[in-house]
Design a protein around this motif. Structure first.
Motif, PDB file in Angstrom:
ATOM      1  N   UNK A 220       0.780  -1.366   0.400  1.00 27.14           N
ATOM      2  CA  UNK A 220      -0.043   0.205   0.003  1.00 27.14           C
ATOM      3  C   UNK A 220       0.809   1.570  -0.219  1.00 27.14           C
ATOM      4  N   UNK A 221       1.645   1.383   1.355  1.00 26.55           N
ATOM      5  CA  UNK A 221       2.214   2.278   0.833  1.00 26.55           C
ATOM      6  C   UNK A 221       3.034   2.606  -0.599  1.00 26.55           C
ATOM      7  N   UNK A 222       3.973   1.732  -0.931  1.00 29.97           N
ATOM      8  CA  UNK A 222       4.475   1.882  -2.171  1.00 29.97           C
ATOM      9  C   UNK A 222       3.479   2.382  -3.296  1.00 29.97           C
ATOM     10  N   UNK A 223       2.462   2.164  -2.890  1.00 29.94           N
ATOM     11  CA  UNK A 223       1.309   2.066  -4.230  1.00 29.94           C
ATOM     12  C   UNK A 223       1.131   3.733  -4.205  1.00 29.94           C
ATOM     13  N   UNK A 224       1.507   4.642  -2.499  1.00 27.47           N
ATOM     14  CA  UNK A 224       0.983   5.737  -2.445  1.00 27.47           C
ATOM     15  C   UNK A 224       0.516   5.881  -1.417  1.00 27.47           C
ATOM     16  N   UNK A 225       0.044   4.464  -1.206  1.00 27.57           N
ATOM     17  CA  UNK A 225      -0.507   5.335   0.315  1.00 27.57           C
ATOM     18  C   UNK A 225      -0.353   6.172   1.720  1.00 27.57           C
ATOM     19  N   UNK A 226      -0.735   7.083   2.177  1.00 32.26           N
ATOM     20  CA  UNK A 226      -0.308   7.630   3.105  1.00 32.26           C
ATOM     21  C   UNK A 226      -0.134   7.038   4.756  1.00 32.26           C
ATOM     22  N   UNK A 227      -0.178   5.607   4.673  1.00 28.39           N
ATOM     23  CA  UNK A 227      -0.641   4.735   5.536  1.00 28.39           C
ATOM     24  C   UNK A 227      -2.340   3.814   6.178  1.00 28.39           C
ATOM     25  N   UNK A 228      -1.707   3.076   7.203  1.00 24.81           N
ATOM     26  CA  UNK A 228      -2.857   2.523   7.254  1.00 24.81           C
ATOM     27  C   UNK A 228      -4.095   2.847   8.513  1.00 24.81           C
ATOM     28  N   UNK A 229      -4.728   1.937   8.602  1.00 25.76           N
ATOM     29  CA  UNK A 229      -5.894   2.477   9.372  1.00 25.76           C
ATOM     30  C   UNK A 229      -6.427   0.721  10.031  1.00 25.76           C
ATOM     31  N   UNK A 230      -5.437   0.270  10.835  1.00 27.99           N
ATOM     32  CA  UNK A 230      -5.497  -1.574  11.078  1.00 27.99           C
ATOM     33  C   UNK A 230      -5.658  -1.625  12.324  1.00 27.99           C
ATOM     34  N   UNK A 231      -6.860  -1.900  12.880  1.00 29.39           N
ATOM     35  CA  UNK A 231      -7.678  -2.700  14.206  1.00 29.39           C
ATOM     36  C   UNK A 231      -7.281  -4.040  14.991  1.00 29.39           C
ATOM     37  N   UNK A 232      -7.711  -4.529  14.385  1.00 28.75           N
ATOM     38  CA  UNK A 232      -8.121  -6.210  14.950  1.00 28.75           C
ATOM     39  C   UNK A 232      -6.500  -6.911  14.904  1.00 28.75           C
TER      40      UNK A 232
END
Length: 265
Positions: A220-232
């Protein structure tokens, strides 16, 4: 003109140098009940904060149970949407908070959940428009969780569908979009390209291995996302601090999956 109020609040939920973010959603108590990792919120928040998470996301009634006044500081996102897994239509998200209430609670950002393709899509989009306007009036950043869910959506990870729902969130005024990762860097880069605002990926259901989780984050980061929203996959991990540190190595330090895995032994 730059909205300085939004900018100041945005800087509380992201790294000021990388402009990227690690968000840990803790709103599952409404949808799923008191699952593992959510019974002692203050302990969970402290563990992910020590690991380098930038913000936690939670419902209004839980803020006094875990945020903050101790430990390392961390940004606060107040979630405004709700439905339960035992309701007649879990995809029907309703608004249970407002922007002024979130401001009084100390929110740095608010979030809403929109299920595109659901039977109540029209009502959810109408509320989206209203809340977006309210956020602009109060200089409150808005995170929109945009998911493709409904009878006409056979694959909620199809890049064409994910691209569409992400774009809807941008079109209606969200400052950050949260959506599904499409499975690989190439397809997710098309989602990023079609969305005019920053994107973070959802963690989804519990993943059965650390390497798969970190590979998803890296893609995701390499694709251009600025981060994550990960819970469980963070708050139910055997070592929430260590897995958060590993994700931080990828999101904020640009390390490889192999290098990040060293955090976990």
């Amino acid at each position: 003109m730059t909205d300085i109020g939004k900018l100041i609040r945005m800087d509380r939920i992201r790294d000021r140098n990388t402009k990227r973010t690690i968000i840990v959603p803790l709103d599952h108590g409404v949808s799923m009940g008191p699952v593992k990792g959510l019974t002692k919120l203050s302990e969970t928040i402290n563990m992910v904060a020590e690991g380098g998470a930038n913000a936690v996301l939670m419902h209004k009634g839980m803020i006094s149970k875990g945020h903050r006044g101790y430990g390392k500081d961390i940004g606060l996102i107040v979630h405004m949407s709700a439905s339960t897994s035992i309701g007649l239509d879990p995809d029907d998200k309703v608004i249970v908070c407002d922007v002024v209430e979130a401001l009084r609670l100390g929110a740095d950002m608010v979030s809403i959940h929109i299920n595109i393709g659901s039977k109540t899509e029209a009502d959810q989009l109408k509320e989206f428009g209203r809340i977006s306007k309210e956020c602009d009036e109060w200089s409150m950043p808005l995170l929109a969780m945009m998911y493709p869910r409904g009878e006409r959506i056979p694959d909620q990870f199809d890049s064409r569908v994910v691209s569409h729902v992400a774009r809807v969130g941008a079109e209606l005024g969200a400052d950050i979009i949260k959506t599904n990762y499409t499975g690989d860097q190439d397809s997710f880069s098309r989602v990023i390209e079609g969305c005019s605002v920053p994107v973070v990926i959802a963690g989804g259901p519990k993943i059965d291995s650390d390497i798969k989780l970190l590979e998803m984050v890296k893609g995701a980061i390499d694709a251009g996302a600025i981060g994550v929203s990960i819970g469980r996959n963070l708050f139910q991990h055997d070592n929430p601090t260590a897995i958060t540190l590993a994700i931080k190595d990828i999101v904020h330090k640009g390390l490889s999956v192999k290098e990040a895995l060293e955090r976990l032994g």
